[in-house]
Design an enzyme around this catalytic site. Structure first.
Site, PDB file in Angstrom:
ATOM      1  CG  ASP A  17      -3.871 -20.113   2.847  1.00 37.23           C
ATOM      2  OD1 ASP A  17      -3.646 -19.906   4.098  1.00 37.23           O
ATOM      3  OD2 ASP A  17      -3.376 -20.937   2.185  1.00 37.23           O
ATOM      4  CD  GLU A  28       0.381   8.748  -2.898  1.00 40.94           C
ATOM      5  OE1 GLU A  28      -1.180   8.191  -3.816  1.00 40.94           O
ATOM      6  OE2 GLU A  28       0.499   8.816  -1.684  1.00 40.94           O
ATOM      7  CB  CYS A  65       7.063   4.680  -4.949  1.00 40.52           C
ATOM      8  SG  CYS A  65       5.384   4.349  -4.566  1.00 40.52           S
ATOM      9  CB  THR A  86       0.114  -3.155  -0.112  1.00 40.86           C
ATOM     10  OG1 THR A  86      -0.508  -2.836  -0.868  1.00 40.86           O
ATOM     11  CG2 THR A  86      -0.072  -5.119  -0.698  1.00 40.86           C
ATOM     12  CG  HIS A  99       9.435   1.601  -4.826  1.00 39.00           C
ATOM     13  ND1 HIS A  99       8.768   1.396  -3.742  1.00 39.00           N
ATOM     14  CD2 HIS A  99       7.711   0.731  -5.348  1.00 39.00           C
ATOM     15  CE1 HIS A  99       7.621   1.777  -3.210  1.00 39.00           C
ATOM     16  NE2 HIS A  99       6.913   1.475  -4.828  1.00 39.00           N
ATOM     17  CG  ASN A 153       4.250   1.060  -0.542  1.00 40.85           C
ATOM     18  OD1 ASN A 153       5.333   0.995  -0.411  1.00 40.85           O
ATOM     19  ND2 ASN A 153       3.711   0.854  -1.774  1.00 40.85           N
ATOM     20  CB  SER A 207       2.862   3.644  -9.736  1.00 45.04           C
ATOM     21  OG  SER A 207       3.327   2.561  -9.104  1.00 45.04           O
TER      22      SER A 207
END
Ligand code: CAA
Length: 395
Positions: free
Chosen positions: A29, A79, A111, A152, A233, A275, A308
């Site tokens: 969906d 990154e 990030c 993302t 973020h 992102n 992360s």
């Protein structure tokens, strides 16, 4: 001494892919991506665009003879590094024609890197107020095709000039930091796509926000009731809503008074771009500054940076009187409105095709309409060039 962001600019690739179409391909969906994740489009770099061309395109409009003469440090955070040794900022420094007695360095912590860059820039300007620092956040977010992270993805860069008596935002001295050794998202050497434990990454992000906020308050930072806006973020824009729920739990009255409008304007650009790792927080900030129909003068903004692995930092800033006169909102709106939509095959070829093979010599097709392009490798040496657009902008 007032130190902060004197100028800020955005660059995104000129092509995008719609998440509605990705949902069709995945047989799910579309509302899951549009509402559940909060993303409409992902920016897709062409084969002759990379983090260097994005970075240089973001910084070019900020430069004139005076700023070229005063920028003494370039900090490029990413990154998506392109070399294990050489700082990507050296290519950018050369493309932009910055002065030779300038230090250039690359920052990496997923990030979070650009926030470390901003804090270092603040300290450098405090030490040598006659000099400015160019901080650039630039990334291409890549996950494996058909993985949960694919929706993302995105790409883009934000360039910021940090200076004394800034024309846009004064950074406050209070800092709230939180670091934790955790494997929630990482990219081993030789992998072009990130590995991620998605659910864990969300949990650690939120834990990091709670701890960074406490650390910021203990450092004498503002109360939530003194802030008008929050920029988070945003790996996907639903994350801002999740982050705000941390404040609804720990500062219920102040959070209720702020309401969703505290972060909703900061989600607009992210929804259309995706992102951009290091750049995502600063895209949220630009989205607020560019799209708010209120006068933001004197308003305090709380910012949360998360990388992360993991490092989180909460900090804050005040919007400076007269900031509107230095806005680049029209150029940013034009940039986003003039993008071209790609079909699935083209998106797939550009994001997952072998456009940058691990060989000594190759060239890329001429696609970009930006001011700089990545031409390929000669003897493993990356080749960049200015296009007719950069020459036109310089004249
Ligand atoms: N209509 C509306 N909403 C729907 C829906 C539908 N038909 N179907 C599902 N949803 C909702 C779900 O209820 C869920 O909402 P909540 O999160 O509010 O509960 C949301 O859509 C997502 O659904 P799932 O949790 O089932 O999604 P998923 O398992 O496919 O994975 C993800 C989501 C973990 C974010 C994944 O996309 C991912 O791994 N992304 C990359 C990692 C990431 O971005 N982590 C963020 C924190 S780490 C960080 O910030 C650093 C960084 O930049 C990477």
């Amino acid at each position: 001494m007032k130190i902060g962001i004197d100028d800020i600019g955005l660059s995104v690739p000129q092509h995008f892919f719609a998440l509605e179409e990705l949902a069709e391909r995945h047989g799910i969906d579309p509302q899951k991506y549009l509402v559940g994740i909060g993303q409409e489009f992902m920016a897709v770099p062409a084969p002759d665009e990379d983090i260097v061309t994005l970075a240089a395109n973001a910084a070019l409009p900020l430069l004139d003879d005076a700023s070229r003469a005063s920028i003494a440090t370039v900090i490029l955070a990413t990154e998506s590094g392109i070399d294990q040794s050489k700082a990507a900022g050296l290519f950018v420094h050369s493309l932009l024609g910055l002065r030779a007695d300038c230090r250039v360095v690359e920052f990496k912590q997923a990030c979070y890197g650009a926030t470390a860059g901003l804090q270092m820039a603040r300290a450098l300007v405090a030490q040598r107020p006659h000099e400015k620092v160019l901080v650039i956040a630039t990334d291409i977010a890549r996950y494996e095709q058909n993985s949960e992270g694919e929706c993302t993805q995105g790409a883009g860069a934000v360039a910021m000039i940090v200076a004394e008596n800034p024309r846009l935002l004064e950074l406050h001295p209070h800092q709230g930091r939180y670091s934790l050794d955790v494997s929630d998202f990482w990219r081993p050497n030789l992998r072009s796509t990130a590995l991620v434990d998605g659910k864990l990454s969300i949990e650690v992000y939120l834990e990091s926000l709670r701890n960074a906020w406490q650390s910021y308050r203990a450092d004498g930072g503002l109360g939530l009731e003194d802030m008008s806006f929050l920029c988070f973020h945003q790996p996907f824009t639903k994350m801002a809503k999740k982050a705000f729920s941390v404040f609804e739990a720990i500062e219920p009255e102040a959070a209720k008074a702020l309401g969703e409008k505290a972060y909703s304007t900061s989600q607009l650009y992210g929804k259309a771009i995706g992102n951009c790792y290091t750049a995502s927080l600063y895209i949220a900030l630009l989205s607020l500054l560019d799209n708010s129909d209120e006068d933001l003068t004197g308003r305090n903004i709380g910012l949360f940076s998360y990388g992360s692995g993991s490092v989180g930092e909460f900090f804050s800033a005040t919007v400076v009187p007269g900031y509107q006169a230095h806005s680049r909102r029209k150029a940013h709106a034009r940039m986003l409105a003039s993008r071209t939509r790609l079909g699935h095959e083209q998106y797939s070829n550009w994001f997952y095709g072998d456009n940058h093979p691990a060989v000594a010599d190759y060239s890329t097709p001429y696609v970009t309409g930006g001011a700089f392009r990545y031409g390929g490798c000669e003897g493993y040496r990356r080749q960049y060039e200015s296009t007719a657009l950069s020459l036109k902008m310089a004249s």
